[in-house]
Write a protein that holds these residues in place. Structure first.
Motif, PDB file in Angstrom:
ATOM      1  N   SER A   1      13.100  -0.638  10.635  1.00 14.37           N
ATOM      2  CA  SER A   1      12.150  -1.528  11.353  1.00 14.37           C
ATOM      3  C   SER A   1      12.935  -2.961  11.481  1.00 14.37           C
ATOM      4  O   SER A   1      13.841  -3.405  10.444  1.00 14.37           O
ATOM      5  CB  SER A   1      11.125  -1.761  10.491  1.00 14.37           C
ATOM      6  OG  SER A   1      11.279  -2.162   9.289  1.00 14.37           O
ATOM      7  N   LEU A   2      12.808  -3.738  12.370  1.00 14.83           N
ATOM      8  CA  LEU A   2      13.320  -5.118  12.630  1.00 14.83           C
ATOM      9  C   LEU A   2      12.429  -6.028  13.361  1.00 14.83           C
ATOM     10  O   LEU A   2      11.894  -5.574  14.605  1.00 14.83           O
ATOM     11  CB  LEU A   2      14.786  -4.701  13.439  1.00 14.83           C
ATOM     12  CG  LEU A   2      15.558  -6.209  13.916  1.00 14.83           C
ATOM     13  CD1 LEU A   2      16.111  -6.681  12.325  1.00 14.83           C
ATOM     14  CD2 LEU A   2      16.439  -5.747  14.679  1.00 14.83           C
ATOM     15  N   ASP A   3      12.295  -7.131  13.032  1.00 12.71           N
ATOM     16  CA  ASP A   3      11.771  -8.268  13.741  1.00 12.71           C
ATOM     17  C   ASP A   3      12.713  -9.223  14.636  1.00 12.71           C
ATOM     18  O   ASP A   3      13.374  -9.620  13.851  1.00 12.71           O
ATOM     19  CB  ASP A   3      10.806  -8.871  12.999  1.00 12.71           C
ATOM     20  CG  ASP A   3       9.557  -8.249  12.144  1.00 12.71           C
ATOM     21  OD1 ASP A   3       9.069  -7.221  12.911  1.00 12.71           O
ATOM     22  OD2 ASP A   3       9.202  -8.354  11.025  1.00 12.71           O
ATOM     23  N   ASN A   4      12.385  -9.360  15.650  1.00  9.93           N
ATOM     24  CA  ASN A   4      13.455  -9.974  16.769  1.00  9.93           C
ATOM     25  C   ASN A   4      12.737 -10.981  17.415  1.00  9.93           C
ATOM     26  O   ASN A   4      11.956 -10.555  18.362  1.00  9.93           O
ATOM     27  CB  ASN A   4      14.256  -9.248  17.416  1.00  9.93           C
ATOM     28  CG  ASN A   4      15.504  -9.889  18.231  1.00  9.93           C
ATOM     29  OD1 ASN A   4      15.487 -11.072  18.077  1.00  9.93           O
ATOM     30  ND2 ASN A   4      16.235  -9.151  18.726  1.00  9.93           N
ATOM     31  N   ASP A   5      13.080 -12.274  17.103  1.00  3.79           N
ATOM     32  CA  ASP A   5      12.155 -13.396  17.989  1.00  3.79           C
ATOM     33  C   ASP A   5      12.904 -13.826  19.294  1.00  3.79           C
ATOM     34  O   ASP A   5      12.443 -14.829  20.227  1.00  3.79           O
ATOM     35  CB  ASP A   5      11.676 -14.507  17.213  1.00  3.79           C
ATOM     36  CG  ASP A   5      12.886 -15.497  16.846  1.00  3.79           C
ATOM     37  OD1 ASP A   5      14.085 -15.127  16.939  1.00  3.79           O
ATOM     38  OD2 ASP A   5      12.580 -16.575  16.400  1.00  3.79           O
ATOM     39  N   ALA A   6      14.070 -13.017  19.557  1.00  2.00           N
ATOM     40  CA  ALA A   6      14.929 -13.551  20.551  1.00  2.00           C
ATOM     41  C   ALA A   6      14.593 -12.747  21.752  1.00  2.00           C
ATOM     42  O   ALA A   6      14.190 -11.705  21.818  1.00  2.00           O
ATOM     43  CB  ALA A   6      16.449 -13.596  20.284  1.00  2.00           C
ATOM     44  N   PHE A   7      15.152 -13.335  23.089  1.00  3.23           N
ATOM     45  CA  PHE A   7      15.178 -12.554  24.269  1.00  3.23           C
ATOM     46  C   PHE A   7      16.424 -12.151  24.799  1.00  3.23           C
ATOM     47  O   PHE A   7      16.707 -11.300  25.478  1.00  3.23           O
ATOM     48  CB  PHE A   7      14.200 -13.203  25.418  1.00  3.23           C
ATOM     49  CG  PHE A   7      14.057 -12.658  26.757  1.00  3.23           C
ATOM     50  CD1 PHE A   7      13.189 -11.445  26.539  1.00  3.23           C
ATOM     51  CD2 PHE A   7      14.623 -12.799  27.731  1.00  3.23           C
ATOM     52  CE1 PHE A   7      12.739 -10.813  27.716  1.00  3.23           C
ATOM     53  CE2 PHE A   7      14.405 -12.114  28.945  1.00  3.23           C
ATOM     54  CZ  PHE A   7      13.683 -10.911  28.904  1.00  3.23           C
ATOM     55  N   GLU A   8      17.406 -13.069  24.543  1.00  2.00           N
ATOM     56  CA  GLU A   8      18.819 -12.906  25.075  1.00  2.00           C
ATOM     57  C   GLU A   8      19.685 -12.236  23.997  1.00  2.00           C
ATOM     58  O   GLU A   8      20.966 -11.777  24.179  1.00  2.00           O
ATOM     59  CB  GLU A   8      19.327 -14.500  25.448  1.00  2.00           C
ATOM     60  CG  GLU A   8      18.721 -15.097  26.345  1.00  2.00           C
ATOM     61  CD  GLU A   8      19.410 -16.446  26.736  1.00  2.00           C
ATOM     62  OE1 GLU A   8      19.383 -17.030  27.755  1.00  2.00           O
ATOM     63  OE2 GLU A   8      19.851 -17.080  25.729  1.00  2.00           O
ATOM     64  N   VAL A   9      19.123 -11.853  23.011  1.00  2.00           N
ATOM     65  CA  VAL A   9      19.765 -11.124  21.869  1.00  2.00           C
ATOM     66  C   VAL A   9      19.124 -10.195  21.487  1.00  2.00           C
ATOM     67  O   VAL A   9      18.018  -9.759  20.906  1.00  2.00           O
ATOM     68  CB  VAL A   9      20.229 -12.105  20.778  1.00  2.00           C
ATOM     69  CG1 VAL A   9      20.833 -11.253  19.380  1.00  2.00           C
ATOM     70  CG2 VAL A   9      21.201 -13.454  21.092  1.00  2.00           C
ATOM     71  N   ASP A  10      19.761  -8.884  21.804  1.00  2.00           N
ATOM     72  CA  ASP A  10      19.068  -7.548  21.177  1.00  2.00           C
ATOM     73  C   ASP A  10      19.888  -7.075  19.846  1.00  2.00           C
ATOM     74  O   ASP A  10      21.162  -7.423  19.754  1.00  2.00           O
ATOM     75  CB  ASP A  10      19.462  -6.501  22.161  1.00  2.00           C
ATOM     76  CG  ASP A  10      18.727  -6.801  23.649  1.00  2.00           C
ATOM     77  OD1 ASP A  10      17.629  -7.466  23.528  1.00  2.00           O
ATOM     78  OD2 ASP A  10      19.071  -6.434  24.643  1.00  2.00           O
ATOM     79  N   ALA A  11      19.086  -6.399  19.047  1.00  2.00           N
ATOM     80  CA  ALA A  11      19.674  -5.888  17.722  1.00  2.00           C
ATOM     81  C   ALA A  11      18.954  -4.755  17.447  1.00  2.00           C
ATOM     82  O   ALA A  11      18.021  -4.569  17.536  1.00  2.00           O
ATOM     83  CB  ALA A  11      19.464  -7.092  16.817  1.00  2.00           C
ATOM     84  N   LEU A  12      19.829  -3.745  16.554  1.00  2.00           N
ATOM     85  CA  LEU A  12      19.228  -2.632  16.035  1.00  2.00           C
ATOM     86  C   LEU A  12      19.733  -2.545  14.727  1.00  2.00           C
ATOM     87  O   LEU A  12      20.955  -2.715  14.406  1.00  2.00           O
ATOM     88  CB  LEU A  12      19.910  -1.551  16.825  1.00  2.00           C
ATOM     89  CG  LEU A  12      19.155  -0.116  16.394  1.00  2.00           C
ATOM     90  CD1 LEU A  12      17.937   0.137  16.819  1.00  2.00           C
ATOM     91  CD2 LEU A  12      20.034   1.149  17.185  1.00  2.00           C
ATOM     92  N   ALA A  13      18.704  -2.445  13.730  1.00  2.00           N
ATOM     93  CA  ALA A  13      19.025  -2.237  12.246  1.00  2.00           C
ATOM     94  C   ALA A  13      18.997  -0.621  11.878  1.00  2.00           C
ATOM     95  O   ALA A  13      18.265  -0.102  12.282  1.00  2.00           O
ATOM     96  CB  ALA A  13      18.073  -2.927  11.455  1.00  2.00           C
ATOM     97  N   MET A  14      20.199  -0.190  11.241  1.00  2.00           N
ATOM     98  CA  MET A  14      20.276   1.047  10.989  1.00  2.00           C
ATOM     99  C   MET A  14      20.593   1.513   9.475  1.00  2.00           C
ATOM    100  O   MET A  14      21.224   0.456   8.589  1.00  2.00           O
ATOM    101  CB  MET A  14      21.374   1.665  12.185  1.00  2.00           C
ATOM    102  CG  MET A  14      20.988   1.668  13.309  1.00  2.00           C
ATOM    103  SD  MET A  14      22.273   2.411  14.498  1.00  2.00           S
ATOM    104  CE  MET A  14      23.226   0.783  14.411  1.00  2.00           C
ATOM    105  N   ALA A  15      20.277   2.747   9.133  1.00  2.00           N
ATOM    106  CA  ALA A  15      20.721   2.996   7.682  1.00  2.00           C
ATOM    107  C   ALA A  15      21.428   4.343   7.581  1.00  2.00           C
ATOM    108  O   ALA A  15      21.219   5.293   8.297  1.00  2.00           O
ATOM    109  CB  ALA A  15      19.382   2.815   6.908  1.00  2.00           C
TER     110      ALA A  15
END
Length: 652
Positions: free
Chosen positions: A555-569
């Motif tokens: 799970s990941l909270d992201n408040d940006a629109f121009e930056v995409d991100a993915l948290a992995m394990a």
């Protein structure tokens, strides 16, 4: 009532509130707005072509790149309107009309609001009225060129330098290759130069600037550089396992690759693959595919692939007749001999909703092929699975007349109702999402696919979800500004992140591995006979992504629109893969690392450099770092606590 004073793409109008500027029939581009005082931007749209088969969205960003407005537009909303307030203190705003758009958008704002239009390159941006006029500026010392492409509408660009009245004429000519266009070099000068541009003719228009800011205005006083404020991004990494990250792959050629290409192919390291199998070839040469299939399956960690049945030349419309039947039998016999334990998904046609006369024709063919596979001994034990329908687009229809009756999701729903137990996967292709801000639509596609097939008790889709072909553009409608530059790297990273964000997608394949003469849209550039091979920026991005790609999505909270991100394990390993799609630099704060923050490492991948290690600061378990514009980043760490994270769903 508005009274028009000028005609064209742009118009100066008067209403009860004073003068306003109007921009008509935008199909693809960005409009930057800096209000002198609080203003309202008004957007209206009407259908251009097949709008009732396509969902779209408009986006409004403020001066720091934060999303201030998003307007989803359903297939039913072929006409509509949207108003957004503009605060003078929050500009410059960016109103984004993502291309390829099936609607024509008209935009109106106060005449005192500074407005600059950034058109797409190579692709047409507007449908212009006769003799549309705009202005552009070239700063001192810049070597700029004006370029344009003929799309069947505007046939020439007329240019006048305002300082001395010197004029140029650039004729736009038809070309066999989509990516060919005309360019006019403009004189370099020691002082800023202002030019008037007139679009000769009417209809679809493609024009843009190279070597200088690609910005056009209705008023000379609106020209000048745009302010670029730094972005602020807050990410919070959670411990909830959401599901599996998609296997990243490519579509592979129908031949054994030459030895000279092996080194650059090894850099790509696909974990999934897409193939075509030509039934007429297999009828004549049943073992034709064995050599190259074995090469790829033994050399690379491919544990899932998909095959689309076709005929020579990727002809997609097949019938249940002797050649097709013999080719399918040959393919099934080969599949029982392939090495390893990969799953081999099989789709009986390539984009049937685009190519078949109607659904009924394809459904009859699908039923016959499914029965043949089910009769073949040992196919399922060899990993053969059935995918359908490999449609052209999913929530939208394909690019052809009658598209509303050919929406991929609708055809898939009908096939599932008729053959649900015999179908193992839902497959589709996505094209023409050519805007970096619109790549979030990939997440929406995956969610729609999961909703169609349903979820099991563990929260996993009941059928595998395979986005087995995607690229910025379809067919050969390609722009070298996209395919051969950092744009493709940013696009591919953003697509992979958005498509994997909910842990629902099994496979994601770039189309295709290497350039072909008519389709130079590969990860690998082919330099000609004996001249070798090289990795394009998208291949370098793919390699960077694979190195930091872990099997489970957090799970990941992201408040940006121009930056995409993915948290992995994976076990106690953690990875935060992201991409700054904007030209502005971004200040990032990442929460959730805890004591592991001091052990975290940050790598960046920009346009002109190999991956490099960058510095980060830790404070109370939070990581702080800067990501330059148009750059991929990977933050990696190992958790201090190696106990499994809390799960809301059991990962597969």
């Amino acid at each position: 009532m508005k009274r028009l004073l000028l005609c064209g793409l742009c118009a100066l109008a008067v209403n009860a509130h004073g003068q306003v500027l109007s921009w008509a029939d935008i199909r693809d581009g960005s409009l930057y707005l800096q209000p002198a005082q609080n203003d309202t931007v008004q957007v209206r749209w009407q259908p251009a072509w097949q709008a009732d088969a396509v969902e779209e969205s408009l986006y409004l960003l403020d001066g720091q790149g934060r999303l201030q407005g998003e307007r989803p537009i359903s297939r039913q909303q072929t006409r509509g309107e949207q108003d957004w307030p503009l605060a003078a203190s929050a500009g410059p705003y960016q109103l984004e009309v993502p291309g390829y758009s099936f609607r024509r958008y008209s935009v109106t704002h106060d005449a005192d609001t500074r407005a600059l239009f950034a058109p797409a390159k190579v692709h047409f941006s507007v449908q212009a009225q006769p003799d549309t006029e705009l202005y552009f500026q070239v700063p001192a010392g810049e070597q700029a060129s004006l370029a344009g492409k003929y799309h069947g509408g505007v046939r020439a660009l007329e240019v006048e330098r305002l300082g001395d009245g010197r004029r140029w004429h650039l004729a736009l000519l038809p070309h066999q290759a989509y990516w060919e266009f005309e360019r006019l070099a403009l004189p370099q000068a020691s002082t800023p130069q202002v030019f008037r541009l007139r679009l000769s003719g009417q209809g679809k228009a493609a024009f843009w600037l190279d070597g200088s800011a690609n910005l056009f205005a209705q008023r000379v006083e609106h020209l000048g550089p745009l302010a670029q404020r730094e972005g602020q991004v807050h990410l919070r990494v959670g411990n909830t396992r959401r599901g599996s990250s998609a296997r990243l792959g490519v579509n592979l050629p129908y031949l054994l690759p030459p030895k000279a290409s092996h080194a650059v192919l090894d850099e790509v390291q696909p974990h999934a693959a897409g193939w075509y199998s030509f039934v007429d070839v297999l009828q004549r040469k049943p073992d034709y595919e064995q050599a190259f299939r074995r090469f790829y399956l033994q050399r690379y960690p491919i544990d899932q692939d998909i095959t689309l049945l076709a005929a020579t030349g990727r002809r997609s419309v097949l019938d249940a007749e002797p050649t097709t039947s013999a080719g399918l039998d040959a393919w099934l016999r080969s599949a029982t001999q392939w090495p390893g334990h990969a799953l081999h998904y099989l789709a009986f046609s390539d984009e049937p909703n685009l190519s078949y006369p109607d659904y009924a024709s394809y459904a009859r063919y699908f039923a016959a092929m499914l029965e043949q596979v089910q009769r073949f001994p040992g196919a399922r034990d060899a990993g053969v699975r059935i995918a359908m329908p490999a449609s052209s687009n999913l929530v939208n229809g394909p690019m052809r007349e009658g598209s509303r009756e050919r929406v991929g999701l609708d055809w898939a729903r009908r096939l599932l109702a008729e053959h649900g137990e015999g179908i193992d996967a839902l497959a589709w292709h996505t094209w023409m999402v050519r805007d970096l801000l619109a790549t979030r639509s990939y997440r929406q596609q995956v969610r729609a696919a999961a909703e169609l097939v349903g979820l099991d008790a563990n929260g996993r889709p009941r059928k595998a979800l395979l986005l087995d072909q995607t690229n910025i553009s379809s067919g050969s409608s390609l722009s070298p500004y996209e395919q051969d530059t950092q744009f493709a790297a940013l696009w591919w990273a953003s697509v992979a992140i958005n498509a994997s964000a909910d842990g629902l997608l099994d496979m994601l394949n770039w189309f295709q591995l290497a350039d072909e003469p008519q389709w130079p849209k590969g990860m690998i550039q082919v330099h000609g006979e004996g001249a070798g091979f090289s990795a394009k920026p998208v291949a370098l991005a793919h390699r960077f992504m694979q190195r930091h790609w872990l099997p489970e999505v957090l799970s990941l909270d992201n408040d940006a629109f121009e930056v995409d991100a993915l948290a992995m394990a994976e076990g106690d390993q953690r990875s935060l893969l992201g991409v700054n799609k904007a030209t502005r630099r971004q200040q990032l704060q990442v929460d959730g690392l805890g004591a592991a923050c001091s052990r975290a490492q940050l790598q960046l991948l920009g346009a002109d450099d190999p991956p490099r290690t960058a510095s980060l600061d830790c404070h109370q378990g939070r990581a702080h770092f800067i990501v330059p514009g148009q750059t991929l980043f990977a933050l990696t760490w190992q958790t201090a606590d190696t106990h499994p994270a809390t799960r809301s769903k059991e990962a597969p």
